[in-house]
Design a protein around this motif. Structure first.
Motif, mmCIF file in Angstrom:
data_model
loop_
_atom_site.group_PDB
_atom_site.id
_atom_site.type_symbol
_atom_site.label_atom_id
_atom_site.label_comp_id
_atom_site.label_asym_id
_atom_site.label_seq_id
_atom_site.Cartn_x
_atom_site.Cartn_y
_atom_site.Cartn_z
ATOM 1 N N UNK A 118 0.821 -1.198 0.000
ATOM 2 C CA UNK A 118 0.000 0.000 0.000
ATOM 3 C C UNK A 118 0.862 1.258 0.000
ATOM 4 N N UNK A 119 0.396 2.269 -0.734
ATOM 5 C CA UNK A 119 0.946 3.616 -0.635
ATOM 6 C C UNK A 119 -0.108 4.463 0.069
ATOM 7 N N UNK A 120 0.276 5.103 1.152
ATOM 8 C CA UNK A 120 -0.670 5.830 2.002
ATOM 9 C C UNK A 120 -0.226 7.282 2.102
ATOM 10 N N UNK A 121 -1.113 8.197 1.714
ATOM 11 C CA UNK A 121 -0.842 9.626 1.780
ATOM 12 C C UNK A 121 -1.777 10.256 2.804
ATOM 13 N N UNK A 122 -1.207 10.778 3.872
ATOM 14 C CA UNK A 122 -1.985 11.391 4.954
ATOM 15 C C UNK A 122 -3.132 10.488 5.415
ATOM 16 N N UNK A 123 -2.822 9.211 5.591
ATOM 17 C CA UNK A 123 -3.794 8.261 6.111
ATOM 18 C C UNK A 123 -4.721 7.644 5.088
ATOM 19 N N UNK A 124 -4.622 8.050 3.816
ATOM 20 C CA UNK A 124 -5.495 7.515 2.769
ATOM 21 C C UNK A 124 -4.694 6.643 1.802
ATOM 22 N N UNK A 125 -5.175 5.439 1.557
ATOM 23 C CA UNK A 125 -4.535 4.553 0.578
ATOM 24 C C UNK A 125 -4.795 5.108 -0.818
ATOM 25 N N UNK A 126 -3.735 5.268 -1.598
ATOM 26 C CA UNK A 126 -3.861 5.886 -2.920
ATOM 27 C C UNK A 126 -3.476 4.934 -4.047
ATOM 28 N N UNK A 127 -3.478 3.632 -3.778
ATOM 29 C CA UNK A 127 -3.078 2.648 -4.788
ATOM 30 C C UNK A 127 -3.834 2.784 -6.097
ATOM 31 N N UNK A 128 -5.134 3.109 -6.012
ATOM 32 C CA UNK A 128 -5.976 3.122 -7.205
ATOM 33 C C UNK A 128 -6.175 4.515 -7.785
ATOM 34 N N UNK A 129 -5.457 5.510 -7.273
ATOM 35 C CA UNK A 129 -5.624 6.871 -7.774
ATOM 36 C C UNK A 129 -4.802 7.076 -9.059
ATOM 37 N N UNK A 130 -5.324 7.907 -9.947
ATOM 38 C CA UNK A 130 -4.633 8.278 -11.175
ATOM 39 C C UNK A 130 -3.584 9.355 -10.869
ATOM 40 N N UNK A 131 -2.573 9.498 -11.745
ATOM 41 C CA UNK A 131 -1.541 10.507 -11.482
ATOM 42 C C UNK A 131 -2.093 11.907 -11.246
ATOM 43 N N UNK A 132 -3.087 12.347 -12.043
ATOM 44 C CA UNK A 132 -3.607 13.711 -11.865
ATOM 45 C C UNK A 132 -4.310 13.849 -10.520
ATOM 46 N N UNK A 133 -4.931 12.767 -10.037
ATOM 47 C CA UNK A 133 -5.598 12.820 -8.734
ATOM 48 C C UNK A 133 -4.574 12.937 -7.608
ATOM 49 N N UNK A 134 -3.476 12.208 -7.741
ATOM 50 C CA UNK A 134 -2.428 12.263 -6.718
ATOM 51 C C UNK A 134 -1.770 13.642 -6.710
ATOM 52 N N UNK A 135 -1.609 14.230 -7.890
ATOM 53 C CA UNK A 135 -1.102 15.609 -7.957
ATOM 54 C C UNK A 135 -2.036 16.553 -7.223
ATOM 55 N N UNK A 136 -3.335 16.402 -7.445
ATOM 56 C CA UNK A 136 -4.318 17.263 -6.773
ATOM 57 C C UNK A 136 -4.317 17.049 -5.263
ATOM 58 N N UNK A 137 -3.879 15.877 -4.806
ATOM 59 C CA UNK A 137 -3.803 15.586 -3.372
ATOM 60 C C UNK A 137 -2.533 16.153 -2.741
ATOM 61 N N UNK A 138 -1.624 16.706 -3.577
ATOM 62 C CA UNK A 138 -0.463 17.380 -3.004
ATOM 63 C C UNK A 138 0.879 16.731 -3.242
ATOM 64 N N UNK A 139 0.991 15.898 -4.278
ATOM 65 C CA UNK A 139 2.276 15.274 -4.602
ATOM 66 C C UNK A 139 2.724 15.775 -5.974
#
Length: 256
Positions: A59-80
């Motif tokens: 699992x990859x977890x960003x601020x307590x949320x698992x982001x395994x299934x997120x798209x790159x643009x969504x992860x960018x919007x989450x602050x990466x």
């Protein structure tokens, strides 16, 4: 709560195990280096964190949320945000428009506004331009804002790539070999630039780099990969003295 956690992350490409049981915890405000020989799996770590490749296991977890299934643009919007080993700019666009381009997902106006040129459109375009110009000022690129990105010297292109990453307003900045191709003077300037933007933008930074002088002077702690597996963790001084790390880089056992 940690900003980022990689929990026993593996990434397989067919029979190739590019990453095996990779574990990393980044606390807010840290500056951590990820090092290892060519082909060790470092860029695969970045690709998994940013959603380019989902992890095969773990699992990859960003601020307590698992982001395994997120798209790159969504992860960018989450602050990466990230930069790349091979610079990826819109080389025929101006320096200013390269920065403005990544801001448009948060432009705040719709298609009709842009066609009719409503007051909202004009206001937001002005605000985004001012924000982009402020970033270029911080990167010492303001005087080149109307030049094509592809015409910039190599070191300036690297700074522009960092400016574009900052334009997404990240919490976590991933830098993939930012000193590649730079001369010693440029590397020294880059060290100071990374320290500056980390402090001014309240960032957490994960850095891949082969320039050991930069890594040792800049990073608070290091994680060392070899053949997709972590072989050492510690402070720069501890890593420099680690026999397994020396063996991985030199290709032979080092006498105790």
């Amino acid at each position: 709560m940690a900003l980022l956690e990689c929990r026993k992350v593996s990434r397989h490409f067919g029979g190739l195990k590019a990453l095996v049981d990779f574990e990393l915890t980044l606390e807010k405000g840290e500056l951590v280096g990820l090092i290892g020989p060519n082909g060790a799996g470092k860029t695969t770590v970045f690709n998994v964190i940013t959603g380019v490749f989902p992890p095969t296991l773990g699992e990859v977890v960003l601020e307590g949320r698992v982001i395994n299934d997120r798209k790159p643009f969504q992860i960018t919007q989450m602050g990466v945000a990230r930069t790349f080993q091979n610079i990826r700019l819109f080389k025929e666009m101006t320096v200013l428009d390269n920065v403005r381009a990544v801001m448009h997902p948060r432009c705040g106006y719709n298609l009709l506004d842009s066609f009719v040129r409503t007051p909202r459109f004009a206001r937001r375009e002005r605000e985004l331009t001012e924000e982009a110009e402020a970033l270029l000022e911080r990167m010492n690129l303001a005087d080149r804002r109307h030049e094509k990105a592809g015409s910039l010297p190599y070191g300036a292109q690297r700074r522009l790539e960092i400016a574009r990453a900052l334009a997404t307003r990240p919490k976590l900045l991933l830098l993939d070999e930012p000193a590649a191709g730079m001369n010693p003077s440029e590397v020294g300037q880059l060290v100071e630039l990374i320290r500056k933007v980390k402090q001014e933008f309240d960032l957490t930074v994960l850095l891949i780099e082969h320039q050991m002088g930069l890594v040792m002077n800049l990073c608070e702690r290091l994680v060392v990969l070899d053949f997709g597996q972590i072989i050492a963790r510690g402070t720069p001084a501890e890593i420099q003295a680690n026999p397994r790390v020396l063996e991985a880089y030199l290709g032979k056992a080092v006498a105790e």
